[in-house]
Design an enzyme around this catalytic site. Structure first.
Site, PDB file in Angstrom:
ATOM      1  N   CYS A 143       0.904  -1.107   0.184  1.00  0.00           N
ATOM      2  CA  CYS A 143       0.038  -0.034  -0.069  1.00  0.00           C
ATOM      3  C   CYS A 143       0.712   1.310   0.093  1.00  0.00           C
ATOM      4  O   CYS A 143       1.739   1.334   0.881  1.00  0.00           O
ATOM      5  CB  CYS A 143      -0.964  -0.006   1.255  1.00  0.00           C
ATOM      6  SG  CYS A 143      -1.996   1.323   1.455  1.00  0.00           S
ATOM      7  N   CYS A 145       0.562   3.139   3.530  1.00  0.00           N
ATOM      8  CA  CYS A 145       0.835   2.661   4.953  1.00  0.00           C
ATOM      9  C   CYS A 145       1.959   1.407   4.752  1.00  0.00           C
ATOM     10  O   CYS A 145       2.418   0.908   5.828  1.00  0.00           O
ATOM     11  CB  CYS A 145      -0.064   2.258   5.647  1.00  0.00           C
ATOM     12  SG  CYS A 145      -1.133   0.686   5.073  1.00  0.00           S
ATOM     13  N   CYS A 190      -8.424  -5.181  -9.597  1.00  0.00           N
ATOM     14  CA  CYS A 190      -7.893  -4.442 -10.555  1.00  0.00           C
ATOM     15  C   CYS A 190      -7.468  -3.152  -9.741  1.00  0.00           C
ATOM     16  O   CYS A 190      -8.463  -2.660  -9.183  1.00  0.00           O
ATOM     17  CB  CYS A 190      -9.112  -4.162 -11.674  1.00  0.00           C
ATOM     18  SG  CYS A 190      -8.796  -2.844 -12.694  1.00  0.00           S
TER      19      CYS A 190
END
Length: 185
Positions: free
Chosen positions: A99, A102, A170
């Site tokens: 991510c 984070c 996706c």
């Protein structure tokens, strides 16, 4: 058997009977479970690997300081980047997709496939990293997924992916960062 070879075999196999297909599907799902279990094998030495339970909550001002404007629009405002604009769609090295908000590891490079959509696509995830909800933004219901650690929007999951899962996560490339197992990012 590596993921690519397994996907080639599953795609090329003739409809030779339901028992054989069930056996192949079971083997494919076992491969997925192995990928999910051994995802840390794709981490670079010293790479961050926070836990999904280690929640990260920041103010809007802190998020804006931490993220690029494009990443902020996608991760914090549920935006979508333009198809074909992410270099991560063409990323082929071994490593982890985390991510961008984070650093939570979300996928390994072995979970990625070329969907032809212009967005990085994956047929499975590292277990426990996403929460989902139904999105009616375009009237048609879609399953939207968010990072469990920071709540960042990543994309939608569709049931048009490759065997053995049949899923296509996706993902907006701007919502990801790639951490290669070896070499420079």
């Amino acid at each position: 058997m590596n993921r690519r070879r397994l996907l080639q075999v599953l795609a090329a196999m003739p409809l030779a009977g339901s028992a054989w297909l069930a056996h192949a599907q079971k083997k494919g799902l076992a491969m997925v479970e192995e990928l999910q279990r051994n995802w840390k094998d794709y981490l670079a030495a010293g790479a961050p690997a926070p836990s999904p339970q280690d929640t990260l909550k920041l103010s809007e001002k802190e998020w804006k300081a931490r993220l690029s404007p494009a990443a902020f629009r996608v991760l914090r405002e549920d935006g979508t980047e333009r198809a074909g604009t992410s270099p991560l769609d063409r990323e082929k090295r071994e490593g982890i997709f985390a991510c961008a908000g984070c650093d939570l590891p979300l996928y390994t490079s072995a979970m990625k496939f070329d969907s032809g959509t212009g967005w990085p696509s994956f047929f499975t995830t590292i277990p426990g990293v996403f929460e989902t909800k139904t999105d009616f933004l375009i009237v048609y219901p879609r399953t939207e997924y968010h990072c469990k650690r920071c709540g960042g929007h990543h994309g939608h999951v569709f049931k048009d992916g490759p065997a053995p899962t049949g899923l296509r996560y996706c993902n907006n490339g701007v919502a990801l960062k790639f951490i290669p197992k070896e070499g420079k990012a």
